[in-house]
Design a protein around this motif. Sequence first.
Motif, mmCIF file in Angstrom:
data_model
loop_
_atom_site.group_PDB
_atom_site.id
_atom_site.type_symbol
_atom_site.label_atom_id
_atom_site.label_comp_id
_atom_site.label_asym_id
_atom_site.label_seq_id
_atom_site.Cartn_x
_atom_site.Cartn_y
_atom_site.Cartn_z
ATOM 1 N N PRO A 190 0.950 -1.446 0.324
ATOM 2 C CA PRO A 190 0.070 -0.023 0.022
ATOM 3 C C PRO A 190 0.862 1.302 -0.217
ATOM 4 O O PRO A 190 1.910 1.366 0.530
ATOM 5 C CB PRO A 190 -0.797 -0.077 1.304
ATOM 6 C CG PRO A 190 0.116 -1.113 2.373
ATOM 7 C CD PRO A 190 1.159 -1.783 1.612
ATOM 8 N N SER A 191 0.312 2.341 -0.619
ATOM 9 C CA SER A 191 0.825 3.852 -0.530
ATOM 10 C C SER A 191 0.046 4.363 0.913
ATOM 11 O O SER A 191 -0.928 3.696 1.446
ATOM 12 C CB SER A 191 0.414 4.388 -1.608
ATOM 13 O OG SER A 191 1.092 4.269 -2.781
ATOM 14 N N ALA A 192 0.561 5.632 1.332
ATOM 15 C CA ALA A 192 -0.265 6.351 1.939
ATOM 16 C C ALA A 192 -1.576 6.807 1.535
ATOM 17 O O ALA A 192 -1.481 6.975 0.407
ATOM 18 C CB ALA A 192 0.646 7.420 2.382
ATOM 19 N N PRO A 193 -2.444 7.324 2.219
ATOM 20 C CA PRO A 193 -3.823 7.732 1.952
ATOM 21 C C PRO A 193 -3.288 8.978 1.080
ATOM 22 O O PRO A 193 -2.829 10.020 1.500
ATOM 23 C CB PRO A 193 -4.414 8.124 3.115
ATOM 24 C CG PRO A 193 -4.058 6.992 4.292
ATOM 25 C CD PRO A 193 -2.618 6.955 3.849
ATOM 26 N N GLY A 194 -3.998 9.082 -0.282
ATOM 27 C CA GLY A 194 -4.004 10.077 -0.964
ATOM 28 C C GLY A 194 -4.940 11.209 -0.813
ATOM 29 O O GLY A 194 -5.844 11.137 0.208
ATOM 30 N N LYS A 195 -5.489 11.753 -2.034
ATOM 31 C CA LYS A 195 -6.292 12.899 -1.841
ATOM 32 C C LYS A 195 -7.673 11.971 -2.205
ATOM 33 O O LYS A 195 -7.901 11.341 -2.939
ATOM 34 C CB LYS A 195 -6.260 13.913 -3.083
ATOM 35 C CG LYS A 195 -4.860 14.606 -2.919
ATOM 36 C CD LYS A 195 -5.065 15.630 -3.989
ATOM 37 C CE LYS A 195 -3.757 16.491 -4.116
ATOM 38 N NZ LYS A 195 -3.349 17.415 -4.926
#
Length: 447
Positions: A40-45
């Motif tokens: 996973p990535s970090a939460p985006g927009k």
Amino acid sequence: MSKYQTKVVKFGGTSLASAEQIQKAVAIIRAEDARRYVVPSAPGKRFDGDKKVTDMLIALYEASEQGNPCEELLGEIEQRYTEIVGDLGLSLDLSPEFSAIRAQLAAGTTLDYLASRGEYLNGLILAGYLGYPFIDAAEVIFFDENGAFEAELTNRVLSRRLSRQRNAVIPGFYGSLPNGTIKTFSRGGSDITGAIVARAANADLYENWTDVSGFLMTDPRIVPNPKAIKIITYRELRELSYMGAAVLHEDSIFPVKVAGIPINIKNTNRPDDNGTLIVPSKDGFEPMASPAPGAITGVAGRKGLCLIHIEKDMMNQEIGFGAKVLQTIAEMGISFEHLPSGIDTMSVVISRADLEGKEEELIRRITAAVQPDFISLEGELALVAVVGRGMMGTPGSAARVFGALAKEKINIRMIDQGSSELNIIVGVNEKDFERAVGAIYAEFTAS
Ligand code: ADP
Ligand code: ASP
Ligand code: MG
């Protein structure tokens, strides 16, 4: 039954920006048994004008560096995660994690540590929700003391670790230095982690889930609604990403290239769309990868360049002429982008930002090194790269590119075709850049 045994699935920031998005990702993961390892990535927009968690963490570091209060910003970040945990109905208490971040902040922490927390926390949430083991990337992804990625060591340790776990969540974007502190890749680097995990897991496919249905033939900000590319080779992708098409981090090709693993770019919001398949080579995937003869794969480009033009009679017979020019440029700490040359002429394309303030000295040094008959510096250049394996061995593609530009009355200042015939690069005035991209796209997509 899926033909795949093992897939590594990486989800980008917008794909995991809220509980609702995370549920879409989880439905995708659960739909196929082969989707074993999740990055996973970090939460985006979540919406236009929203903040990406990574940007908030970087702002937090800056505030702490300047001695400004951090609590409000940290509270806002904590709130983003608490909301996600609550909306998912998870019984996961992240407060010890935030206490650890507070303690690090008080002790004077690093930018990389803080920036990495976005992926780390999102990984904990996803692992908890899926019921998968969590593997901290700091334990399996390594950099050397100079900050260079240690590909082989990482691959050894990570593949051993994965061999013991049928499923796992491994957060993207970071690893650790020999002294154990956290080090991140450059921005967008979760794509690289996904590729590293795919190689270590010996996956048959690396799925990269994002917010578009694949790699588009050209930049959607220049041409409205460009077509998606169905299939593209690593080399073509590298050419297009280098020239500015930025869907996938350009360094994410290397780990999977070593292992010959294809990448599939997919849309989390439209999981049934095919997306773009990125394959090792044209030959391995025949006939699927065979484009129509003369077809192009994509058009990308870059502004902000300039050109040093050098002329000297009998240049071609002067041994070491080109080497001296390039050596002079290198000595000034400038890298070159392209090197089109002709008989008795040589041009070097360099980025204007790199040259800033060094123009006169560079011209003086080249003049001293090779005594040219003529040397000039021409600014405001843009390069347009037309890339396509379909152009290889097919006559007429270059003529179509030049014809399309001529029809638009766009002057071509420079031409460079790689000997692989995979690309044609033309230099145009910066002010003509968008029209040039549009004209070439239209020429090759009109039916
Ligand atoms: P993620 O957060 O999932 O990693 P990114 O924002 O890094 O996603 O990359 C996807 C974005 O790349 C798209 O939303 C689109 O705006 C942009 N983009 C730029 N050039 C292209 C292209 N040629 N094809 C597709 N998307 C492109
Ligand atoms: N979260 C990191 C960034 O915003 C890495 C990534 O999303 O790939 O750059
Ligand atoms: Mg990205």
